[in-house]
Design a protein around this motif. Sequence first.
Motif, PDB file in Angstrom:
ATOM      1  N   LYS A 240       0.850  -1.186   0.000  1.00 28.90           N
ATOM      2  CA  LYS A 240       0.000   0.000   0.000  1.00 28.90           C
ATOM      3  C   LYS A 240       0.886   1.237   0.000  1.00 28.90           C
ATOM      4  N   VAL A 241       0.739   2.077  -1.011  1.00 28.04           N
ATOM      5  CA  VAL A 241       1.561   3.280  -1.111  1.00 28.04           C
ATOM      6  C   VAL A 241       0.660   4.501  -1.245  1.00 28.04           C
ATOM      7  N   THR A 242       1.075   5.594  -0.640  1.00 25.93           N
ATOM      8  CA  THR A 242       0.358   6.865  -0.754  1.00 25.93           C
ATOM      9  C   THR A 242       1.272   7.871  -1.434  1.00 25.93           C
ATOM     10  N   PRO A 243       1.015   8.196  -2.712  1.00 23.46           N
ATOM     11  CA  PRO A 243       1.874   9.143  -3.433  1.00 23.46           C
ATOM     12  C   PRO A 243       1.776  10.550  -2.836  1.00 23.46           C
ATOM     13  N   ARG A 244       2.864  11.312  -2.991  1.00 22.41           N
ATOM     14  CA  ARG A 244       2.890  12.691  -2.491  1.00 22.41           C
ATOM     15  C   ARG A 244       2.172  13.665  -3.416  1.00 22.41           C
ATOM     16  N   SER A 245       2.021  13.292  -4.692  1.00 24.86           N
ATOM     17  CA  SER A 245       1.447  14.232  -5.658  1.00 24.86           C
ATOM     18  C   SER A 245       0.764  13.463  -6.780  1.00 24.86           C
ATOM     19  N   ASP A 246       0.004  14.191  -7.592  1.00 23.71           N
ATOM     20  CA  ASP A 246      -0.633  13.579  -8.755  1.00 23.71           C
ATOM     21  C   ASP A 246       0.412  13.067  -9.735  1.00 23.71           C
ATOM     22  N   GLU A 247       1.529  13.791  -9.850  1.00 20.28           N
ATOM     23  CA  GLU A 247       2.595  13.362 -10.751  1.00 20.28           C
ATOM     24  C   GLU A 247       3.188  12.032 -10.289  1.00 20.28           C
ATOM     25  N   ALA A 248       3.393  11.913  -8.983  1.00 20.90           N
ATOM     26  CA  ALA A 248       3.922  10.657  -8.442  1.00 20.90           C
ATOM     27  C   ALA A 248       2.931   9.519  -8.661  1.00 20.90           C
ATOM     28  N   ARG A 249       1.655   9.813  -8.481  1.00 24.33           N
ATOM     29  CA  ARG A 249       0.615   8.801  -8.700  1.00 24.33           C
ATOM     30  C   ARG A 249       0.645   8.307 -10.137  1.00 24.33           C
ATOM     31  N   ALA A 250       0.755   9.236 -11.085  1.00 22.07           N
ATOM     32  CA  ALA A 250       0.797   8.870 -12.503  1.00 22.07           C
ATOM     33  C   ALA A 250       2.024   8.022 -12.816  1.00 22.07           C
ATOM     34  N   ALA A 282      13.307   2.091  -3.904  1.00 17.51           N
ATOM     35  CA  ALA A 282      14.462   2.647  -4.609  1.00 17.51           C
ATOM     36  C   ALA A 282      14.027   3.552  -5.754  1.00 17.51           C
ATOM     37  N   GLU A 283      12.917   3.183  -6.414  1.00 16.78           N
ATOM     38  CA  GLU A 283      12.463   3.952  -7.575  1.00 16.78           C
ATOM     39  C   GLU A 283      11.592   5.136  -7.185  1.00 16.78           C
ATOM     40  N   PHE A 284      10.753   4.969  -6.154  1.00 14.42           N
ATOM     41  CA  PHE A 284       9.755   5.983  -5.842  1.00 14.42           C
ATOM     42  C   PHE A 284       9.809   6.484  -4.404  1.00 14.42           C
ATOM     43  N   GLY A 285      10.809   6.092  -3.657  1.00  9.29           N
ATOM     44  CA  GLY A 285      10.841   6.393  -2.231  1.00  9.29           C
ATOM     45  C   GLY A 285      10.582   7.838  -1.877  1.00  9.29           C
ATOM     46  N   ASN A 286      11.228   8.764  -2.567  1.00 11.98           N
ATOM     47  CA  ASN A 286      11.060  10.187  -2.238  1.00 11.98           C
ATOM     48  C   ASN A 286       9.744  10.758  -2.769  1.00 11.98           C
ATOM     49  N   LEU A 288       6.846   9.126  -2.158  1.00 14.21           N
ATOM     50  CA  LEU A 288       5.799   8.480  -1.370  1.00 14.21           C
ATOM     51  C   LEU A 288       5.634   9.152  -0.022  1.00 14.21           C
ATOM     52  N   ARG A 289       4.385   9.353   0.368  1.00 12.66           N
ATOM     53  CA  ARG A 289       4.097   9.878   1.691  1.00 12.66           C
ATOM     54  C   ARG A 289       4.065   8.751   2.718  1.00 12.66           C
ATOM     55  N   GLN A 290       3.621   7.575   2.285  1.00  8.43           N
ATOM     56  CA  GLN A 290       3.501   6.443   3.196  1.00  8.43           C
ATOM     57  C   GLN A 290       3.580   5.151   2.403  1.00  8.43           C
ATOM     58  N   ILE A 291       4.122   4.092   3.039  1.00  7.97           N
ATOM     59  CA  ILE A 291       4.185   2.778   2.420  1.00  7.97           C
ATOM     60  C   ILE A 291       4.040   1.725   3.514  1.00  7.97           C
ATOM     61  N   SER A 292       3.295   0.657   3.202  1.00  4.54           N
ATOM     62  CA  SER A 292       3.158  -0.455   4.153  1.00  4.54           C
ATOM     63  C   SER A 292       2.985  -1.750   3.374  1.00  4.54           C
ATOM     64  N   ILE A 293       3.313  -2.851   4.016  1.00  2.93           N
ATOM     65  CA  ILE A 293       3.201  -4.179   3.403  1.00  2.93           C
ATOM     66  C   ILE A 293       2.259  -5.020   4.245  1.00  2.93           C
ATOM     67  N   ASP A 294       1.218  -5.553   3.615  1.00  6.97           N
ATOM     68  CA  ASP A 294       0.269  -6.434   4.291  1.00  6.97           C
ATOM     69  C   ASP A 294       0.463  -7.864   3.802  1.00  6.97           C
ATOM     70  N   GLN A 295       0.549  -8.791   4.740  1.00  7.57           N
ATOM     71  CA  GLN A 295       0.583 -10.198   4.381  1.00  7.57           C
ATOM     72  C   GLN A 295      -0.794 -10.609   3.859  1.00  7.57           C
ATOM     73  N   PRO A 296      -0.905 -11.789   3.209  1.00 10.25           N
ATOM     74  CA  PRO A 296      -2.201 -12.190   2.649  1.00 10.25           C
ATOM     75  C   PRO A 296      -3.350 -11.979   3.623  1.00 10.25           C
ATOM     76  N   SER A 297      -4.343 -11.227   3.189  1.00 10.51           N
ATOM     77  CA  SER A 297      -5.463 -10.829   4.028  1.00 10.51           C
ATOM     78  C   SER A 297      -6.743 -10.932   3.211  1.00 10.51           C
ATOM     79  N   LEU A 298      -7.879 -10.731   3.890  1.00  9.80           N
ATOM     80  CA  LEU A 298      -9.138 -10.741   3.164  1.00  9.80           C
ATOM     81  C   LEU A 298      -9.239  -9.562   2.197  1.00  9.80           C
ATOM     82  N   GLU A 299      -8.550  -8.483   2.519  1.00  6.66           N
ATOM     83  CA  GLU A 299      -8.517  -7.351   1.590  1.00  6.66           C
ATOM     84  C   GLU A 299      -7.852  -7.757   0.273  1.00  6.66           C
ATOM     85  N   SER A 300      -6.730  -8.482   0.376  1.00  3.47           N
ATOM     86  CA  SER A 300      -6.059  -8.923  -0.851  1.00  3.47           C
ATOM     87  C   SER A 300      -6.869 -10.001  -1.560  1.00  3.47           C
TER      88      SER A 300
END
Length: 324
Positions: A240-250, A282-286, A288-300
Amino acid sequence: MSSVETYPEGLAITVEGVSKRFGRTLALDDVSLAVPHGTVFALLGPNGAGKSTLIDILCTIGRPDSGRALIAGIDVVKQPLAARRQLGVVFQETTLDTRLTVRENLSFHGMVYQMGRRERLTRTDEMLELVDLTDWADSEVKTLSSGMRRRLEIARALMHRPQILFLDEPTVGLDAQARARIWDYIAALRAQQDLTVIVTTHYIEEVDACDDICIIDRGKILAKGSPDALKSQHGSTLLKVTPRSDEARAAILARYPDAVAGAESQLLIQMTATDSADAILAEFGNQLRQISIDQPSLESVFLSLTGRDLREAPPVSRKARRNG
């Protein structure tokens, strides 16, 4: 009914090939399922998936266009009154009489089900204690909080000692604390009474403790099974990643075109053997506002089956991908 032997093949609910259409909208599409007696069974899906339509049919409020539904072996179309006596229902929208007191709401429900006066008094006290409303017994319902009203509705649904309890989105509109308390009461009910509980919800985090889950979307059942079985069969590691801007999202969508829009501006990326969080950082770190990793869940699981997030039903359109 007090034992599983009274249920055909141990099933509280049987649905066979049920379809229902409203105009051009196919709300239920050849739905079949079986709910064992004594279980907590969840219907999980977004708003408009067909959950409430199925509940209405099972509660004899609506009629299927085709197929049949049985409550404890009773056909809900052929014997609606007999089926209703086995049911307690908490609807998504409140149906309490706010001008009456807490006690009066319960007593009136008992009268509807032809309970004698002594039985009504005893059962009312039992239910008030169960849902921690004894101190508010003589308060008008309009003075209660939304969480307290929901607890009262659960108590009312159980006044006539039904064998099956339907809870249609029981925690919608409640805060996190009130939602947690409702589930505590549901757990207490299972421990104290011989109940089958059917819950509809679009809150993934609420169904992990259920015995079985049926994932439904656009009127179709996509998968059924225990939470662990569904995660094993359909789950995946989710980034799960939260981009800092519309450009980052694109830019992220260009790199990961299968990313799905999630809640709170998140993008959900299903990780494969060739992906790694380190590579994305490495590619998008700067960017991103937030990043998290979820193990297999009902959401996935839901994401894998539908290609979209349960909380954000509309997928990212191709135009949105192009425009960022």
